[in-house]
Design a protein around this motif. Structure first.
Motif, PDB file in Angstrom:
ATOM      1  N   ALA A  23       0.860  -1.252   0.085  1.00  0.00           N
ATOM      2  CA  ALA A  23       0.034   0.035  -0.090  1.00  0.00           C
ATOM      3  C   ALA A  23       0.985   1.279  -0.098  1.00  0.00           C
ATOM      4  CB  ALA A  23      -0.917  -0.008   1.107  1.00  0.00           C
ATOM      5  N   THR A  24       1.880   1.052   0.810  1.00  0.00           N
ATOM      6  CA  THR A  24       2.998   2.603   0.711  1.00  0.00           C
ATOM      7  C   THR A  24       3.753   2.482  -0.455  1.00  0.00           C
ATOM      8  OG1 THR A  24       3.471   2.129   2.999  1.00  0.00           O
ATOM      9  CG2 THR A  24       4.718   3.339   2.168  1.00  0.00           C
ATOM     10  N   VAL A  25       3.961   1.465  -1.112  1.00  0.00           N
ATOM     11  CA  VAL A  25       4.760   1.653  -2.220  1.00  0.00           C
ATOM     12  C   VAL A  25       3.422   2.101  -3.633  1.00  0.00           C
ATOM     13  CG1 VAL A  25       5.460   0.134  -4.263  1.00  0.00           C
ATOM     14  CG2 VAL A  25       6.316  -0.348  -2.053  1.00  0.00           C
ATOM     15  N   PHE A  26       2.353   1.726  -3.375  1.00  0.00           N
ATOM     16  CA  PHE A  26       1.501   2.223  -4.475  1.00  0.00           C
ATOM     17  C   PHE A  26       1.104   3.634  -4.285  1.00  0.00           C
ATOM     18  CE2 PHE A  26      -3.211   3.358  -5.107  1.00  0.00           C
ATOM     19  CZ  PHE A  26      -3.225   2.868  -6.264  1.00  0.00           C
ATOM     20  N   PHE A  27       0.975   4.115  -3.119  1.00  0.00           N
ATOM     21  CA  PHE A  27       0.753   5.588  -2.821  1.00  0.00           C
ATOM     22  C   PHE A  27       2.111   6.477  -3.269  1.00  0.00           C
ATOM     23  CE2 PHE A  27      -2.563   4.000   0.010  1.00  0.00           C
ATOM     24  CZ  PHE A  27      -3.901   4.765  -0.777  1.00  0.00           C
ATOM     25  N   GLN A  28       3.218   5.797  -3.158  1.00  0.00           N
ATOM     26  CA  GLN A  28       4.596   6.680  -3.603  1.00  0.00           C
ATOM     27  C   GLN A  28       4.786   6.578  -5.154  1.00  0.00           C
ATOM     28  OE1 GLN A  28       7.637   5.516  -0.733  1.00  0.00           O
ATOM     29  NE2 GLN A  28       6.669   6.711   0.807  1.00  0.00           N
ATOM     30  N   ARG A  29       4.036   5.555  -5.863  1.00  0.00           N
ATOM     31  CA  ARG A  29       4.160   5.176  -7.102  1.00  0.00           C
ATOM     32  C   ARG A  29       5.589   4.772  -7.565  1.00  0.00           C
ATOM     33  NH1 ARG A  29      -0.334   6.968  -9.734  1.00  0.00           N
ATOM     34  NH2 ARG A  29      -1.894   8.368  -8.466  1.00  0.00           N
ATOM     35  N   GLU A  30       6.127   3.951  -6.699  1.00  0.00           N
ATOM     36  CA  GLU A  30       7.467   3.419  -7.013  1.00  0.00           C
ATOM     37  C   GLU A  30       7.397   1.829  -7.442  1.00  0.00           C
ATOM     38  OE1 GLU A  30       9.801   3.562  -3.498  1.00  0.00           O
ATOM     39  OE2 GLU A  30       9.575   6.086  -3.354  1.00  0.00           O
ATOM     40  N   PHE A  31       6.718   1.778  -8.567  1.00  0.00           N
ATOM     41  CA  PHE A  31       6.271   0.475  -9.146  1.00  0.00           C
ATOM     42  C   PHE A  31       7.621  -0.299  -9.514  1.00  0.00           C
ATOM     43  CE2 PHE A  31       2.340   2.971  -9.711  1.00  0.00           C
ATOM     44  CZ  PHE A  31       1.706   2.204  -8.492  1.00  0.00           C
ATOM     45  N   GLU A  32       8.265   0.414 -10.326  1.00  0.00           N
ATOM     46  CA  GLU A  32       9.411  -0.295 -11.123  1.00  0.00           C
ATOM     47  C   GLU A  32      10.585  -0.533 -10.000  1.00  0.00           C
ATOM     48  OE1 GLU A  32       9.336  -1.125 -14.256  1.00  0.00           O
ATOM     49  OE2 GLU A  32       7.477  -0.398 -14.419  1.00  0.00           O
ATOM     50  N   THR A  33      10.710   0.350  -9.140  1.00  0.00           N
ATOM     51  CA  THR A  33      11.952   0.065  -8.393  1.00  0.00           C
ATOM     52  C   THR A  33      11.575  -0.731  -7.147  1.00  0.00           C
ATOM     53  OG1 THR A  33      11.487   2.074  -7.171  1.00  0.00           O
ATOM     54  CG2 THR A  33      13.022   2.288  -9.225  1.00  0.00           C
ATOM     55  N   SER A  34      10.367  -1.071  -6.892  1.00  0.00           N
ATOM     56  CA  SER A  34      10.107  -1.518  -5.633  1.00  0.00           C
ATOM     57  C   SER A  34       9.353  -2.992  -5.793  1.00  0.00           C
ATOM     58  CB  SER A  34       9.119  -0.710  -4.847  1.00  0.00           C
ATOM     59  OG  SER A  34       9.875   0.559  -4.662  1.00  0.00           O
ATOM     60  N   ARG A  35       8.796  -3.350  -6.857  1.00  0.00           N
ATOM     61  CA  ARG A  35       8.022  -4.626  -6.896  1.00  0.00           C
ATOM     62  C   ARG A  35       8.867  -5.585  -6.529  1.00  0.00           C
ATOM     63  NH1 ARG A  35       5.266  -4.637 -12.632  1.00  0.00           N
ATOM     64  NH2 ARG A  35       7.338  -3.953 -13.399  1.00  0.00           N
ATOM     65  N   PHE A  36       9.896  -6.133  -7.122  1.00  0.00           N
ATOM     66  CA  PHE A  36      10.824  -7.179  -6.753  1.00  0.00           C
ATOM     67  C   PHE A  36      11.257  -7.302  -5.233  1.00  0.00           C
ATOM     68  CE2 PHE A  36      14.588  -9.380  -6.065  1.00  0.00           C
ATOM     69  CZ  PHE A  36      14.379 -10.701  -6.652  1.00  0.00           C
ATOM     70  N   ILE A  37      11.571  -6.185  -4.795  1.00  0.00           N
ATOM     71  CA  ILE A  37      11.968  -5.977  -3.266  1.00  0.00           C
ATOM     72  C   ILE A  37      11.038  -6.263  -2.364  1.00  0.00           C
ATOM     73  CG2 ILE A  37      12.763  -4.290  -1.305  1.00  0.00           C
ATOM     74  CD1 ILE A  37      14.753  -3.483  -3.514  1.00  0.00           C
ATOM     75  N   VAL A  38       9.841  -5.836  -2.855  1.00  0.00           N
ATOM     76  CA  VAL A  38       8.292  -5.901  -1.669  1.00  0.00           C
ATOM     77  C   VAL A  38       8.241  -7.645  -1.843  1.00  0.00           C
ATOM     78  CG1 VAL A  38       5.914  -5.858  -1.672  1.00  0.00           C
ATOM     79  CG2 VAL A  38       7.501  -3.804  -2.156  1.00  0.00           C
ATOM     80  N   ILE A  39       8.277  -8.294  -2.887  1.00  0.00           N
ATOM     81  CA  ILE A  39       7.963  -9.594  -2.881  1.00  0.00           C
ATOM     82  C   ILE A  39       9.245 -10.524  -2.091  1.00  0.00           C
ATOM     83  CG2 ILE A  39       7.826 -11.654  -4.328  1.00  0.00           C
ATOM     84  CD1 ILE A  39       6.578  -9.932  -6.427  1.00  0.00           C
ATOM     85  N   ALA A  40      10.382  -9.971  -2.330  1.00  0.00           N
ATOM     86  CA  ALA A  40      11.715 -10.783  -1.782  1.00  0.00           C
ATOM     87  C   ALA A  40      11.528 -10.503  -0.433  1.00  0.00           C
ATOM     88  CB  ALA A  40      12.767 -10.240  -2.389  1.00  0.00           C
ATOM     89  N   VAL A  41      11.096  -9.170   0.153  1.00  0.00           N
ATOM     90  CA  VAL A  41      11.199  -9.047   1.501  1.00  0.00           C
ATOM     91  C   VAL A  41      10.047  -9.883   2.115  1.00  0.00           C
ATOM     92  CG1 VAL A  41      10.291  -7.143   3.113  1.00  0.00           C
ATOM     93  CG2 VAL A  41      12.154  -6.696   1.669  1.00  0.00           C
ATOM     94  N   TRP A  42       8.796  -9.897   1.590  1.00  0.00           N
ATOM     95  CA  TRP A  42       7.593 -10.581   1.865  1.00  0.00           C
ATOM     96  C   TRP A  42       8.128 -12.049   2.025  1.00  0.00           C
ATOM     97  CZ3 TRP A  42       4.197 -13.986  -1.570  1.00  0.00           C
ATOM     98  CH2 TRP A  42       3.314 -14.598  -0.751  1.00  0.00           C
ATOM     99  N   LEU A  43       8.868 -12.489   1.451  1.00  0.00           N
ATOM    100  CA  LEU A  43       9.206 -14.146   1.511  1.00  0.00           C
ATOM    101  C   LEU A  43      10.270 -14.308   2.213  1.00  0.00           C
ATOM    102  CD1 LEU A  43       9.121 -15.338  -2.569  1.00  0.00           C
ATOM    103  CD2 LEU A  43       7.145 -15.782  -0.597  1.00  0.00           C
ATOM    104  N   PHE A  44      11.110 -13.664   2.174  1.00  0.00           N
ATOM    105  CA  PHE A  44      12.251 -13.593   3.108  1.00  0.00           C
ATOM    106  C   PHE A  44      11.832 -13.443   4.748  1.00  0.00           C
ATOM    107  CE2 PHE A  44      16.347 -12.784   0.287  1.00  0.00           C
ATOM    108  CZ  PHE A  44      15.892 -13.640  -0.525  1.00  0.00           C
ATOM    109  N   SER A  45      11.215 -12.521   5.128  1.00  0.00           N
ATOM    110  CA  SER A  45      10.539 -12.221   6.077  1.00  0.00           C
ATOM    111  C   SER A  45       9.956 -13.262   6.909  1.00  0.00           C
ATOM    112  CB  SER A  45       9.749 -11.111   6.314  1.00  0.00           C
ATOM    113  OG  SER A  45       8.697 -11.442   5.675  1.00  0.00           O
ATOM    114  N   ILE A  46       9.390 -14.150   6.205  1.00  0.00           N
ATOM    115  CA  ILE A  46       8.593 -15.288   6.725  1.00  0.00           C
ATOM    116  C   ILE A  46       9.412 -16.435   6.829  1.00  0.00           C
ATOM    117  CG2 ILE A  46       6.865 -17.106   6.184  1.00  0.00           C
ATOM    118  CD1 ILE A  46       5.274 -15.067   4.315  1.00  0.00           C
TER     119      ILE A  46
END
Length: 473
Positions: free
Chosen positions: A100-123
């Motif tokens: 949601a934070t990435v969406f509102f800041q419109r950082e789609f190109e730079t953040s999508r991979f990191i968001v998914i990686a952080v999600w999986l890595f955190s678990i």
């Protein structure tokens, strides 16, 4: 001692989880900006590591908040698989907040991979960190460190089993200081002496039949000496632990709920049964065909055990005591059922456990192939069709014969409150080695405390129990 032990591990969970989350964030950053991924997907916008980790620290505390809401910081230890489920749900909630934070800041190109990686890595990282802590905690308990000192009061098999259980399995975290058969003035003096020496943390009443007067005196004794009091509830008392309170015209009314399997719980369990049984039938269809062919080639008789020698259908008792047509792969010689409950046969071979169920070790009626199928529980695979049909469930009490159910005590009929299952608490706790009373107690607890997580845990543990081949006949 045990309270400090539990509190220490609980207090350590937050900083350790925070460290694991920051490591997950760092790992995601390193992976995204590695030379390998740069070649595959070029970096459009560089993110300074310092700025990135500052944001990671902030979101790590958000993650910790979701962990707390999910109950991951309880002082009561949980089993590994249910804990993984809570980590997954809390981690997913944290990832949604990040998306949601990435969406509102419109950082789609730079953040999508990191968001998914952080999600999986955190678990993964938090799960691995907690596994390490679990191993350390269990090692300390096995060494007798962090144990609660408990006094068990009561006579009978339950009290003896608990005493032996805590002695043989220190991982439960209890050391039995003394075991008294009852409550009287002499026991009171001995218990007071143990308390003065600091050798009592808890008092456990393991005799549900103790006179009420003595039980109340024991409770007051525990309260006045500031020690924890526990008691072993009998089957009748357990039936009233799940209640709802309402008020009709100002008059309080207590409703005893038979099971949480009502409303949406029932709908969820049925949908889960349909999807999983259908998928398993497709996956296991080659194995089913091979077993059917082997049965036909190695012994005389039908492939399925579905009819009695006289031609009547094989019946089992299902939900609410209603019979249904039952079948599974045949494992016995032709017409072997005529020996069931035969007095002469029972006199010769006997039954290896107490209760209404006939269980014979080294049963002479079983074929060689049938013995193999039973030891690996392969004979029960056709029950998946009964699950799909709706007569059975994947998880629940085992279905029993009408003549066996007719011998049930009134309190044992509790196991008929829900659909019978292919596997259940009894199957992962001892299978055929259990006495019938123990089996009923386990099934009654499952019925009273059902949840989707428990079903998933039982299903995941079942293959490991089958591989151990413990209690299979």
């Amino acid at each position: 001692m045990r309270r400090k032990f539990d509190l220490t591990f609980t207090a350590l969970q937050i900083p350790l989880d925070l460290f694991a989350l920051l490591a997950a964030a760092g790992g995601a950053y390193s992976l995204r900006f590695s030379e390998t991924l740069r070649d595959i997907r070029p970096i459009l916008t560089e993110i300074p590591f310092r700025d990135y980790m500052a944001t990671a620290v902030l979101f790590s505390f958000v993650w910790i908040l979701f962990f707390a809401i999910a109950g991951l910081y309880s002082t009561t230890p949980r089993r590994a698989w249910p804990e993984l489920g809570r980590i997954f749900l809390a981690g997913t909630a944290g990832a949604m907040m990040l998306i949601a934070t990435v969406f509102f800041q419109r950082e789609f190109e730079t953040s999508r991979f990191i968001v998914i990686a952080v999600w999986l890595f955190s678990i993964a990282f938090v799960w691995f960190e907690r596994l390490i802590v679990r191993v350390i905690r269990h090692a300390l308990l096995r060494a007798g460190i962090g144990h609660k000192l408990v006094v068990i009061i009561g006579r009978g098999r339950a009290a003896e089993q608990l005493t032996a259980l805590y002695k043989q399995h220190p991982i439960f975290g209890y050391t039995v200081t003394r075991h008294f058969n009852g409550w009287n003035a002499s026991v009171r003096k001995d218990l007071e002496r143990l308390i003065r020496k600091g050798k009592v943390d808890e008092c456990l009443l393991a005799d549900p039949d103790m006179p009420k007067k003595d039980a109340l005196e024991l409770i007051h004794f525990a309260e006045s000496h500031h020690i924890t009091f526990k008691y072993l509830a009998d089957l009748f008392a357990a039936a009233f632990s799940n209640i709802e309170v309402s008020a009709d015209g100002g008059v309080p009314i207590i409703k005893v709920r038979r099971t949480p399997l009502e409303g949406w719980g029932r709908i969820f369990k049925r949908l889960f049964d349909i999807l999983v049984s259908f998928a398993l039938l497709i996956i296991l269809s080659p194995l089913l065909l091979v077993i059917a062919l082997l049965i036909k080639l190695t012994s005389e008789g039908p492939v399925f055990f579905s009819r009695l020698p006289g031609g009547n259908k094989v019946m089992r008792i299902g939900e609410n005591g209603k019979p249904f047509h039952y079948f599974k792969f045949r494992t016995m010689k032709k017409d072997a059922h005529k020996y069931h409950l035969d007095p002469e046969f029972m006199k010769t071979y006997g039954s290896h456990r107490e209760g209404p169920l006939m269980k014979i070790k080294d049963d002479p009626r079983v074929t060689n192939l049938g013995r193999f199928l039973r030891s690996w529980s392969l004979d029960e695979l056709p029950e998946l069709f009964l699950v799909l049909k709706g007569d059975m469930s994947l998880v629940g009490p085992r279905p029993h014969l009408p003549e066996e159910v007719s011998l049930y005590k009134p309190e044992q009929r509790r196991v008929l409150d829900i659909k019978p299952g292919i596997t259940g608490m009894a199957q992962i706790s001892g299978r055929a080695d259990l006495d019938f009373d123990d089996e009923v107690s386990l099934d009654a607890w499952y019925i009273e405390n059902w949840s989707p997580a428990k079903d998933l845990y039982i299903l995941l543990k079942t293959p490991f129990v089958v591989l151990q081949r413990k209690g299979a006949y």
